[in-house]
Structures are given as C-alpha cells and as structure tokens.
Motif scaffolding. Sequence first.
Motif, PDB file in Angstrom:
ATOM      1  N   ARG A 157       0.824  -1.219   0.000  1.00 42.36           N
ATOM      2  CA  ARG A 157       0.000   0.000   0.000  1.00 42.36           C
ATOM      3  C   ARG A 157       0.855   1.266   0.000  1.00 42.36           C
ATOM      4  NH1 ARG A 157      -5.364  -0.619   0.570  1.00 42.36           N
ATOM      5  NH2 ARG A 157      -6.131  -2.568   1.440  1.00 42.36           N
ATOM      6  N   ARG A 158       2.067   1.211   0.521  1.00 47.18           N
ATOM      7  CA  ARG A 158       2.920   2.388   0.612  1.00 47.18           C
ATOM      8  C   ARG A 158       3.808   2.590  -0.627  1.00 47.18           C
ATOM      9  NH1 ARG A 158       2.204   3.894   5.824  1.00 47.18           N
ATOM     10  NH2 ARG A 158       1.795   2.279   7.352  1.00 47.18           N
ATOM     11  N   LEU A 159       3.817   1.629  -1.526  1.00 50.02           N
ATOM     12  CA  LEU A 159       4.663   1.727  -2.711  1.00 50.02           C
ATOM     13  C   LEU A 159       4.056   2.648  -3.763  1.00 50.02           C
ATOM     14  CD1 LEU A 159       5.657  -2.029  -3.219  1.00 50.02           C
ATOM     15  CD2 LEU A 159       7.085  -0.204  -2.283  1.00 50.02           C
ATOM     16  N   SER A 160       4.909   3.087  -4.681  1.00 50.75           N
ATOM     17  CA  SER A 160       4.423   3.860  -5.821  1.00 50.75           C
ATOM     18  C   SER A 160       3.648   2.940  -6.749  1.00 50.75           C
ATOM     19  CB  SER A 160       5.608   4.474  -6.564  1.00 50.75           C
ATOM     20  OG  SER A 160       6.387   3.426  -7.133  1.00 50.75           O
ATOM     21  N   LEU A 161       3.034   3.528  -7.782  1.00 49.42           N
ATOM     22  CA  LEU A 161       2.266   2.731  -8.736  1.00 49.42           C
ATOM     23  C   LEU A 161       3.154   1.680  -9.405  1.00 49.42           C
ATOM     24  CD1 LEU A 161      -0.363   2.184 -10.246  1.00 49.42           C
ATOM     25  CD2 LEU A 161       0.309   3.948 -11.889  1.00 49.42           C
ATOM     26  N   GLY A 162       4.365   2.060  -9.778  1.00 50.54           N
ATOM     27  CA  GLY A 162       5.291   1.105 -10.399  1.00 50.54           C
ATOM     28  C   GLY A 162       5.665  -0.026  -9.461  1.00 50.54           C
ATOM     29  N   GLY A 163       5.889   0.301  -8.192  1.00 48.86           N
ATOM     30  CA  GLY A 163       6.207  -0.726  -7.201  1.00 48.86           C
ATOM     31  C   GLY A 163       5.050  -1.684  -6.976  1.00 48.86           C
ATOM     32  N   LYS A 164       3.829  -1.143  -6.954  1.00 47.25           N
ATOM     33  CA  LYS A 164       2.643  -1.994  -6.794  1.00 47.25           C
ATOM     34  C   LYS A 164       2.496  -2.929  -7.988  1.00 47.25           C
ATOM     35  CE  LYS A 164       0.011   1.162  -3.932  1.00 47.25           C
ATOM     36  NZ  LYS A 164      -1.078   2.146  -3.840  1.00 47.25           N
ATOM     37  N   LYS A 165       2.751  -2.402  -9.188  1.00 44.84           N
ATOM     38  CA  LYS A 165       2.651  -3.243 -10.387  1.00 44.84           C
ATOM     39  C   LYS A 165       3.705  -4.351 -10.366  1.00 44.84           C
ATOM     40  CE  LYS A 165       0.543  -0.022 -13.623  1.00 44.84           C
ATOM     41  NZ  LYS A 165       0.674   0.726 -14.889  1.00 44.84           N
ATOM     42  N   THR A 186      -1.803  -5.302 -20.063  1.00 40.94           N
ATOM     43  CA  THR A 186      -2.530  -4.463 -21.017  1.00 40.94           C
ATOM     44  C   THR A 186      -3.019  -3.160 -20.382  1.00 40.94           C
ATOM     45  OG1 THR A 186      -4.586  -5.673 -20.565  1.00 40.94           O
ATOM     46  CG2 THR A 186      -3.249  -6.410 -22.451  1.00 40.94           C
ATOM     47  N   GLY A 187      -2.684  -2.935 -19.118  1.00 43.09           N
ATOM     48  CA  GLY A 187      -3.027  -1.681 -18.448  1.00 43.09           C
ATOM     49  C   GLY A 187      -4.487  -1.534 -18.092  1.00 43.09           C
ATOM     50  N   ARG A 188      -5.171  -2.636 -17.875  1.00 39.59           N
ATOM     51  CA  ARG A 188      -6.599  -2.585 -17.553  1.00 39.59           C
ATOM     52  C   ARG A 188      -6.888  -2.795 -16.069  1.00 39.59           C
ATOM     53  NH1 ARG A 188      -9.345  -6.617 -21.546  1.00 39.59           N
ATOM     54  NH2 ARG A 188      -7.340  -7.657 -21.430  1.00 39.59           N
ATOM     55  N   LEU A 189      -5.885  -2.624 -15.218  1.00 39.16           N
ATOM     56  CA  LEU A 189      -6.086  -2.733 -13.770  1.00 39.16           C
ATOM     57  C   LEU A 189      -5.961  -1.353 -13.139  1.00 39.16           C
ATOM     58  CD1 LEU A 189      -4.099  -5.912 -12.629  1.00 39.16           C
ATOM     59  CD2 LEU A 189      -6.555  -5.624 -12.727  1.00 39.16           C
ATOM     60  N   ALA A 190      -6.911  -1.042 -12.296  1.00 45.74           N
ATOM     61  CA  ALA A 190      -6.827   0.204 -11.531  1.00 45.74           C
ATOM     62  C   ALA A 190      -5.812   0.020 -10.409  1.00 45.74           C
ATOM     63  CB  ALA A 190      -8.193   0.550 -10.960  1.00 45.74           C
ATOM     64  N   GLU A 191      -5.346   1.124  -9.863  1.00 41.34           N
ATOM     65  CA  GLU A 191      -4.355   1.044  -8.783  1.00 41.34           C
ATOM     66  C   GLU A 191      -4.917   0.296  -7.575  1.00 41.34           C
ATOM     67  OE1 GLU A 191      -1.275   3.843  -6.217  1.00 41.34           O
ATOM     68  OE2 GLU A 191      -2.578   4.762  -7.720  1.00 41.34           O
ATOM     69  N   SER A 192      -6.204   0.446  -7.317  1.00 43.19           N
ATOM     70  CA  SER A 192      -6.811  -0.258  -6.177  1.00 43.19           C
ATOM     71  C   SER A 192      -6.833  -1.775  -6.391  1.00 43.19           C
ATOM     72  CB  SER A 192      -8.233   0.253  -5.933  1.00 43.19           C
ATOM     73  OG  SER A 192      -9.029   0.007  -7.082  1.00 43.19           O
ATOM     74  N   ASP A 193      -6.823  -2.224  -7.652  1.00 41.70           N
ATOM     75  CA  ASP A 193      -6.811  -3.659  -7.950  1.00 41.70           C
ATOM     76  C   ASP A 193      -5.435  -4.280  -7.727  1.00 41.70           C
ATOM     77  OD1 ASP A 193      -9.484  -3.620  -8.700  1.00 41.70           O
ATOM     78  OD2 ASP A 193      -8.993  -3.125 -10.791  1.00 41.70           O
ATOM     79  N   LEU A 194      -4.413  -3.456  -7.616  1.00 39.63           N
ATOM     80  CA  LEU A 194      -3.056  -3.972  -7.457  1.00 39.63           C
ATOM     81  C   LEU A 194      -2.776  -4.448  -6.035  1.00 39.63           C
ATOM     82  CD1 LEU A 194      -1.164  -1.315  -9.597  1.00 39.63           C
ATOM     83  CD2 LEU A 194      -1.790  -3.642 -10.257  1.00 39.63           C
ATOM     84  N   VAL A 195      -3.592  -4.026  -5.087  1.00 38.29           N
ATOM     85  CA  VAL A 195      -3.487  -4.518  -3.712  1.00 38.29           C
ATOM     86  C   VAL A 195      -4.450  -5.688  -3.619  1.00 38.29           C
ATOM     87  CG1 VAL A 195      -3.736  -3.948  -1.279  1.00 38.29           C
ATOM     88  CG2 VAL A 195      -2.903  -2.229  -2.877  1.00 38.29           C
ATOM     89  N   MET A 196      -3.896  -6.880  -3.426  1.00 39.10           N
ATOM     90  CA  MET A 196      -4.696  -8.093  -3.563  1.00 39.10           C
ATOM     91  C   MET A 196      -5.347  -8.559  -2.271  1.00 39.10           C
ATOM     92  SD  MET A 196      -2.457 -10.280  -6.267  1.00 39.10           S
ATOM     93  CE  MET A 196      -1.073 -10.509  -5.184  1.00 39.10           C
TER      94      MET A 196
END
Length: 193
Positions: free
Chosen positions: A83-91, A158-168
């Motif tokens: 949750r504390r990572l940047s978008l790239g880190g979450k991906k 393909t870039g179809r995940l929102a940032e909130s979807d990256l936290v599982m």
Amino acid sequence: MSRKTPMQTTINAFFKLLEFLVVACLVAMVIMVFGNVVLRYGFNSGISISDEMSRYCFIWLTYIGAMVAMREKGHLGVDTLVRRLSLGGKKLCFFLSEILMLGCNVLFFWGTWKMHDLQVTNISVVVGISMIWIYGIGYVTAAVMGIMNLHKLVLLLTGRLAESDLVMVVESEDQVGLADMAPETTPEVRGRA
C-alpha cells in the motif's frame, strides 16, 4: 451499468456451482460424522463408509474453497508494504505475486499428473473407489487458479487494472463493518456515552 457477456455469465455460474459444492461437502460431512457419533454411542453400531467419505468431502471442500477464495480475494495476505509503494512498485509486486502463484499452480498440476497412475490403481479401503476421484481435484484446482493468474497478468500487462486492484487483499469483514459505521456508533464512542 455494464452488461454481462456470456463468458462472464458462464464464469459466475461456474463459481456459484463451486460455492454450492462447498456447502454440499460441508453438509455431507456434518451429517456423516454426527450420524456416526449418534449411532456409535446410542446404538453401538455405525456406518463404515462415513469416516472415509467425510475425509474425502473435506479434501474436496478445501480445494474448492481455495478456488472460490482466490476469486473473492479471500486468501490471507499482508499489504502493509504494498500500500505504501508507488504505482510502479505496486505493479511489480503484483506481477511477481501472480507469476509465483502461477508457478505454484503449474507445479501442483504437474505433481498431480506425476501421481496420476499411482492414484488410479490405488483403491480406497472402505468405499472401494479409485483415489484419482479424490486427489484428481488437483487438476481442476491448479487449472482454474492458473487461468485466474493468467487473466490477472493479461489485465496488468494491457493496463486494464486500476491502482486499487493492485493490492490483492480485501479488508476483513470486522474492519469493513466498523469503517462503515457512523462515528457516534463505533465501540469507542458508545463506551464513552
């Protein structure tokens, strides 16, 4: 409101079937175990297949429940760092997590395949069925969970995940319930009133 495609409808029906099977296995276990206890202590008899069949129901319940829990993001997870990572880190974490899970599912499928011949010839003692009917659930579980992993990887790439979807991880029901309550009805405030 988005319209459901036939594929989404089929997938939803499949997981409803899995949920029904979980309930059916649980009910069967309760009936067999409780019935056998009553028969043993009350009537000094019992049903010989109930112990074995309740174990088999438990095996199926566990694996089917794992598939349902994966779809609902119900597996145990720790998201404090993610949750504390940047978008790239979450991906990156999401990608690594899905790749590792996919690898585990491939190993699970392969292990079930390697044990297939042994399980086909191995017959259960009381019920008399081939054990592949019990342990063959590994094929289904590994395949379904592997497909879910691949689907999530495709969505990510393909870039179809929102940032909130990256936290599982989904918050527990207790925490969600407290967060939804009005401030004046939380336990701390009620205790002070």
